[in-house]
Design an enzyme around this catalytic site. Sequence first.
Site, PDB file in Angstrom:
ATOM      1  N   ARG A   1       0.846  -1.205   0.000  1.00 46.36           N
ATOM      2  CA  ARG A   1       0.000   0.000   0.000  1.00 46.36           C
ATOM      3  C   ARG A   1       0.869   1.238   0.000  1.00 46.36           C
ATOM      4  O   ARG A   1       1.801   1.316   0.806  1.00 46.36           O
ATOM      5  CB  ARG A   1      -0.831   0.086   1.277  1.00 46.36           C
ATOM      6  CG  ARG A   1      -1.901  -0.936   1.408  1.00 46.36           C
ATOM      7  CD  ARG A   1      -2.661  -0.644   2.680  1.00 46.36           C
ATOM      8  NE  ARG A   1      -3.486  -1.777   3.028  1.00 46.36           N
ATOM      9  CZ  ARG A   1      -4.332  -1.779   4.052  1.00 46.36           C
ATOM     10  NH1 ARG A   1      -4.444  -0.709   4.810  1.00 46.36           N
ATOM     11  NH2 ARG A   1      -5.054  -2.824   4.304  1.00 46.36           N
TER      12      ARG A   1
ATOM     13  N   SER B   1      -8.181  -0.287  -1.742  1.00 48.20           N
ATOM     14  CA  SER B   1      -9.205  -0.676  -0.766  1.00 48.20           C
ATOM     15  C   SER B   1     -10.016   0.545  -0.322  1.00 48.20           C
ATOM     16  O   SER B   1     -10.542   1.264  -1.151  1.00 48.20           O
ATOM     17  CB  SER B   1      -8.535  -1.384   0.404  1.00 48.20           C
ATOM     18  OG  SER B   1      -9.510  -1.963   1.214  1.00 48.20           O
ATOM     19  N   HIS B   2     -10.082   0.817   0.970  1.00 50.60           N
ATOM     20  CA  HIS B   2     -10.894   1.919   1.492  1.00 50.60           C
ATOM     21  C   HIS B   2     -10.018   3.123   1.833  1.00 50.60           C
ATOM     22  O   HIS B   2     -10.479   4.066   2.472  1.00 50.60           O
ATOM     23  CB  HIS B   2     -11.616   1.453   2.762  1.00 50.60           C
ATOM     24  CG  HIS B   2     -10.649   1.013   3.810  1.00 50.60           C
ATOM     25  ND1 HIS B   2     -10.035  -0.226   3.749  1.00 50.60           N
ATOM     26  CD2 HIS B   2     -10.140   1.648   4.882  1.00 50.60           C
ATOM     27  CE1 HIS B   2      -9.202  -0.325   4.779  1.00 50.60           C
ATOM     28  NE2 HIS B   2      -9.233   0.801   5.478  1.00 50.60           N
TER      29      HIS B   2
ATOM     30  N   LYS C   1      -3.017  -6.512  -3.805  1.00 49.74           N
ATOM     31  CA  LYS C   1      -3.340  -7.712  -3.034  1.00 49.74           C
ATOM     32  C   LYS C   1      -3.022  -8.897  -3.929  1.00 49.74           C
ATOM     33  O   LYS C   1      -3.430  -8.914  -5.099  1.00 49.74           O
ATOM     34  CB  LYS C   1      -4.814  -7.705  -2.623  1.00 49.74           C
ATOM     35  CG  LYS C   1      -5.147  -6.593  -1.638  1.00 49.74           C
ATOM     36  CD  LYS C   1      -6.601  -6.621  -1.188  1.00 49.74           C
ATOM     37  CE  LYS C   1      -6.856  -5.507  -0.183  1.00 49.74           C
ATOM     38  NZ  LYS C   1      -8.272  -5.439   0.227  1.00 49.74           N
TER      39      LYS C   1
ATOM     40  N   ASP D   1     -17.104  -1.459   0.590  1.00 47.96           N
ATOM     41  CA  ASP D   1     -15.925  -0.591   0.627  1.00 47.96           C
ATOM     42  C   ASP D   1     -15.331  -0.446  -0.778  1.00 47.96           C
ATOM     43  O   ASP D   1     -15.859  -1.006  -1.751  1.00 47.96           O
ATOM     44  CB  ASP D   1     -14.904  -1.084   1.663  1.00 47.96           C
ATOM     45  CG  ASP D   1     -14.080  -2.242   1.182  1.00 47.96           C
ATOM     46  OD1 ASP D   1     -14.603  -3.034   0.377  1.00 47.96           O
ATOM     47  OD2 ASP D   1     -12.916  -2.378   1.589  1.00 47.96           O
TER      48      ASP D   1
ATOM     49  N   ASP E   1     -14.562  -5.814  -0.896  1.00 48.25           N
ATOM     50  CA  ASP E   1     -14.370  -7.039  -0.110  1.00 48.25           C
ATOM     51  C   ASP E   1     -15.002  -6.949   1.279  1.00 48.25           C
ATOM     52  O   ASP E   1     -14.935  -7.896   2.050  1.00 48.25           O
ATOM     53  CB  ASP E   1     -12.891  -7.467  -0.033  1.00 48.25           C
ATOM     54  CG  ASP E   1     -11.985  -6.390   0.523  1.00 48.25           C
ATOM     55  OD1 ASP E   1     -12.488  -5.338   0.970  1.00 48.25           O
ATOM     56  OD2 ASP E   1     -10.757  -6.597   0.495  1.00 48.25           O
TER      57      ASP E   1
ATOM     58  N   GLU F   1     -14.663 -10.811  10.349  1.00 47.04           N
ATOM     59  CA  GLU F   1     -13.920  -9.826  11.123  1.00 47.04           C
ATOM     60  C   GLU F   1     -14.820  -8.651  11.413  1.00 47.04           C
ATOM     61  O   GLU F   1     -15.663  -8.278  10.594  1.00 47.04           O
ATOM     62  CB  GLU F   1     -12.742  -9.294  10.299  1.00 47.04           C
ATOM     63  CG  GLU F   1     -11.559 -10.205  10.226  1.00 47.04           C
ATOM     64  CD  GLU F   1     -10.381  -9.433   9.648  1.00 47.04           C
ATOM     65  OE1 GLU F   1      -9.607  -8.907  10.445  1.00 47.04           O
ATOM     66  OE2 GLU F   1     -10.258  -9.341   8.412  1.00 47.04           O
TER      67      GLU F   1
ATOM     68  N   SER G   1     -14.199  -5.766  11.028  1.00 48.39           N
ATOM     69  CA  SER G   1     -14.053  -4.764   9.974  1.00 48.39           C
ATOM     70  C   SER G   1     -15.047  -4.966   8.832  1.00 48.39           C
ATOM     71  O   SER G   1     -15.155  -4.114   7.958  1.00 48.39           O
ATOM     72  CB  SER G   1     -12.638  -4.850   9.405  1.00 48.39           C
ATOM     73  OG  SER G   1     -12.421  -6.173   8.942  1.00 48.39           O
TER      74      SER G   1
END
Length: 458
Positions: A14, A102-103, A112, A236, A240, A318, A320
């Site tokens: 990232r 991602s977010h 990823k 998101d 995912d 999770e 999240s």
Amino acid sequence: MQVNKSIFRENDIRGIYPEQLNENTISIIGKAIAQKCRSQGICSISVGRDGRLSGESLLNSFCNSLVSAGLDVTNVGLVTSPMLYFEAKKNTSKSGIVITGSHNPKNHNGLKMVINDKPMSGLEVLKIIEDLDDDSYEKGTLKHKDIKEDYLNEVEASISIQGSKRYKVVIDSGNGVAGHVAPDLFKRIGCEVIELFSDVDGNFPNHHPDPSKLENVQDLIKSVKENNADLGLAFDGDGDRVGLITNLGENVFPDKYMMMLSESILSDSNGSIVYDVKCSNHLEKIIRNSSGIPIMAPTGHFHIKKTIKENNSLLGGEMSGHIFFNDKWYGFDDGPYSGARIIEALSKNTNYETISEIISSYPQSFSTPELNIDVTDENKFNIVESFISENNLDGEKITLDGLRVNFENGWGLLRASQTSPKLVLRFEGDTIKDMEKIQADFIAELSRISPDIDINLT
Ligand SMILES: [Zn+2]
């Protein structure tokens, strides 16, 4: 080789575009990944990207690098992370990489990676870069493929909505890449779909695509109420994770909807269910009451996936909002698919009519969202270590990931974030008073043990 080492992380890569991650960096990463593939006898790979503004340019450079390093590349273009995982389950090399931020904020991007059906760590990529060979290879090939139809067909075959009711669902993709697939997915499984922000737009002009933050689901809550919908779902940036809003407009934490999913899955199958250390104690009880085996795991993709694999668990989740279905799906986290399974579970529940009734049937407890304290990457682990060894909290102590203390009337958690310079805390109590007392006790111990940190909960 010139790369910024800080972008290589335990689970992924990232960085900020273009300062930390750019066309040049991604070409070097491509060479390293090709070297890893060659060492495993892998000669082909699929690649795709989310809807970020830098995605197309990064993907082109990445494809060129992989092809130059001798791999046959299938470019699947604009996809959610789960669509890329799906493709990697299906292709012969069981390998795929998605370029996604991602977010994270809009100027971030990342990768990823799945190589030979296993997640590849960013740290491993860095190690290979530091030891990269400079051999030249015969060029591989590049082809393009649209996987949306195959993916939707399999989702449709996997989901079985019970009864004749047509569920009305509001979906909010937040202009993330989920907008490319989620509206069709929910129509395919027979829902009436009301769309919010399905246009894929890397500027994220409406709200940030991160449903774990309450401010990002306000439009969804409003729309669910206005349209009298059965539920609302938000995804998101790379699709995912899923967020859930009930028919009454209530925001449901992932550990609560995990209760519903666990009951639903355990009514059909026997086995274990994995959840991370941030989840409610009541989830464990509900899994046990449904004759399932509860397994607590450290937070993070890598740990949840690994624990699911080791135990061949039916489901993992999770706090999240990453939910992994492994009963009749492939064990990867998929926001829109998780949303479809929530609707399936709702349709199978014969005791209650609405999702609000199901959720409120679970034991009442009061919990904080995930709370953060800013520290540094250098001291975060030391703070947690000191807290574990020096605290005087009196309860059942679990040190899977930071410290979780279970009390008679609730629990508290303090851990170090794997991905940012932060401490992560969460508290739950049978009453608001219990929750506040547990939180106050944790904070008092933290400020006694680490008096130097600025305890400002956000
Ligand atoms: Zn994501």
